[in-house]
Write a protein that holds these residues in place. Structure first.
Motif, mmCIF file in Angstrom:
data_model
loop_
_atom_site.group_PDB
_atom_site.id
_atom_site.type_symbol
_atom_site.label_atom_id
_atom_site.label_comp_id
_atom_site.label_asym_id
_atom_site.label_seq_id
_atom_site.Cartn_x
_atom_site.Cartn_y
_atom_site.Cartn_z
ATOM 1 N N SER A 1 0.793 -0.948 0.167
ATOM 2 C CA SER A 1 -0.265 -0.506 0.185
ATOM 3 C C SER A 1 0.809 0.782 0.208
ATOM 4 C CB SER A 1 -0.928 -0.222 1.020
ATOM 5 O OG SER A 1 0.184 -0.215 2.372
ATOM 6 N N PHE A 2 2.241 1.494 0.127
ATOM 7 C CA PHE A 2 2.804 2.628 -0.046
ATOM 8 C C PHE A 2 4.168 2.133 -1.019
ATOM 9 C CE2 PHE A 2 4.189 -0.198 3.091
ATOM 10 C CZ PHE A 2 4.783 -1.153 3.615
ATOM 11 N N ASN A 3 4.442 3.550 -1.492
ATOM 12 C CA ASN A 3 5.575 3.806 -2.432
ATOM 13 C C ASN A 3 7.227 3.191 -1.873
ATOM 14 O OD1 ASN A 3 7.249 3.023 -4.830
ATOM 15 N ND2 ASN A 3 7.431 5.339 -4.762
ATOM 16 N N LEU A 4 7.893 1.146 -1.563
ATOM 17 C CA LEU A 4 9.220 1.789 -1.414
ATOM 18 C C LEU A 4 10.643 1.912 -2.867
ATOM 19 C CD1 LEU A 4 8.593 -1.930 -0.233
ATOM 20 C CD2 LEU A 4 9.039 0.137 1.257
ATOM 21 N N ASN A 5 10.303 2.146 -3.915
ATOM 22 C CA ASN A 5 10.882 3.145 -4.328
ATOM 23 C C ASN A 5 11.388 4.115 -4.133
ATOM 24 O OD1 ASN A 5 10.834 -0.115 -5.779
ATOM 25 N ND2 ASN A 5 9.414 0.940 -7.305
ATOM 26 N N LEU A 6 12.789 4.675 -4.634
ATOM 27 C CA LEU A 6 13.203 5.960 -5.371
ATOM 28 C C LEU A 6 13.951 6.396 -6.033
ATOM 29 C CD1 LEU A 6 16.130 5.378 -2.620
ATOM 30 C CD2 LEU A 6 14.411 5.437 -1.728
ATOM 31 N N THR A 7 12.933 7.641 -6.533
ATOM 32 C CA THR A 7 12.896 8.390 -7.126
ATOM 33 C C THR A 7 14.396 8.837 -7.748
ATOM 34 O OG1 THR A 7 13.253 10.518 -6.232
ATOM 35 C CG2 THR A 7 11.107 9.401 -6.435
ATOM 36 N N SER A 8 15.057 9.265 -8.385
ATOM 37 C CA SER A 8 16.558 9.621 -9.015
ATOM 38 C C SER A 8 17.035 10.781 -8.175
ATOM 39 C CB SER A 8 16.521 10.075 -10.598
ATOM 40 O OG SER A 8 15.721 11.200 -10.519
#
Length: 352
Positions: free
Chosen positions: A294-301
């Motif tokens: 339900s949440f974002n675990l990825n990192l942006t640049s």
């Protein structure tokens, strides 16, 4: 150059006075014998060849040689059978006489097959003695003279003729059906090297190949529904080379393919083994922890750049600390109030 290809062309590096081709009911090695004769008759025109046929017609063995050169003598004993032919005589004296009267220089003596010769003589020991005398005559000739024998397993002569007491140097070419390798790959999950470890493959291949009845059953009953698959289009050869120069003795054992279209080749070139000699890497991927949450675990640049700029909380940041060459180490210990430290010897009353 592969061992099988070198045996067919017979270069100086691999010249041996004794070449032993072994067939079986499941797989014939005669096609290779034909190629060896055809190749050597062309490349070694200065040698003299003597072919003694006891089981296969000489015209069939030399069908790839046309026209027949002058440096070969053919002796056909197919019609001479003891007990069935009038005026049959022991062929040993005639063979020795023909070899001794051969023109000076290198010679190559081919006998097909020693099992039929042994049956005509009627004694295994006498046949062994005769072949030993024949090999001695061949050895006395200049190099690259050699004796080429063909036998069919199982045979009482094979264990005797492959011993170092008969010939310290030998090249064995053992014909195996392609179905044997297919069976090992499917049932034992052991394809030929390099698709499986050599130790694992040979430990499975050698015991099974020695069980002649099981190989025949595999060829004629299981894999081909009674039709047989030990054909002449594609053959697997086990090559054993024993010998060396001076005190250096070695034994080489390889497994190579042979096809009627290309001759000696790698096992991967055989059409029957293309499905076996194909190693596909299977990549097992585990579940992705970033999915179905339900949440974002990825990192942006930008977040990845910021994380890369954070200083690591280590004193040396991966580099070992530089120490002085003459630095000495010491341990400083401050005793605790609970430590029981007594300078006196606790065992001084024991009078040791």
């Amino acid at each position: 150059m592969s061992l099988l290809s070198a045996t067919v062309k017979d270069p100086p590096r691999l010249q041996q006075p004794f070449l032993f081709i072994q067939s079986s009911i499941a797989q014939s090695g005669v096609p290779l014998l034909r190629q060896i004769l055809a190749s050597n008759l062309t490349t070694r025109s200065s040698n003299h060849f003597l072919l003694f046929s006891f089981i296969y017609p000489s015209a069939d063995i030399l069908r790839d040689v046309s026209p027949l050169p002058e440096n070969i003598d053919v002796f056909d004993w197919l019609d001479s059978v003891p007990g069935y032919s009038d005026g049959w005589s022991d062929p040993r004296a005639k063979i020795l006489s023909a070899v001794e009267k051969a023109p000076p220089g290198a010679i190559q003596v081919v006998i097909d097959s020693v099992d039929t010769l042994c049956a005509d003589i009627g004694s295994v020991s006498e046949t062994y003695t005769f072949l030993s005398d024949l090999l001695a005559i061949v050895r006395a000739r200049p190099s690259p003279s050699r004796l080429v024998l063909h036998a069919t397993r199982p045979s009482q002569l094979i264990p005797l003729l492959t011993q170092p007491t008969f010939s310290p140097s030998i090249i064995q070419l053992i014909a195996h059906p392609v179905a044997l390798l297919i069976h090992l790959a499917r049932e034992y999950l052991t394809p030929p090297p390099p698709f499986s470890p050599k130790a694992k493959f040979w430990s499975a291949f050698l015991p099974l190949s020695e069980r002649i009845y099981d190989v025949e059953r595999l060829v004629y009953e299981i894999t081909s529904n009674g039709e047989g698959s030990g054909g002449v289009a594609e053959i697997v050869f086990e090559i054993i080379v024993r010998g060396g120069e001076g005190r250096k003795r070695s034994i080489e054992r390889e497994l190579e393919g042979w096809s009627s279209s290309s001759g000696p080749c790698d096992l991967t070139k055989l059409d029957s083994l293309k499905g076996v000699c194909t190693k596909k890497a299977i990549v097992e991927t585990g579940p992705d922890p970033t999915q179905n949450v339900s949440f974002n675990l990825n990192l942006t640049s930008s977040q990845q750049e910021s994380r890369a700029q954070v200083p690591l909380p280590y004193a040396h940041e991966g580099n070992p600390a530089k120490s002085a060459a003459n630095t000495t180490s010491a341990i400083f210990y401050d005793p605790d109030s609970a430590d029981d430290i007594d300078d006196d010897d606790p065992d001084e009353d024991l009078d040791i």
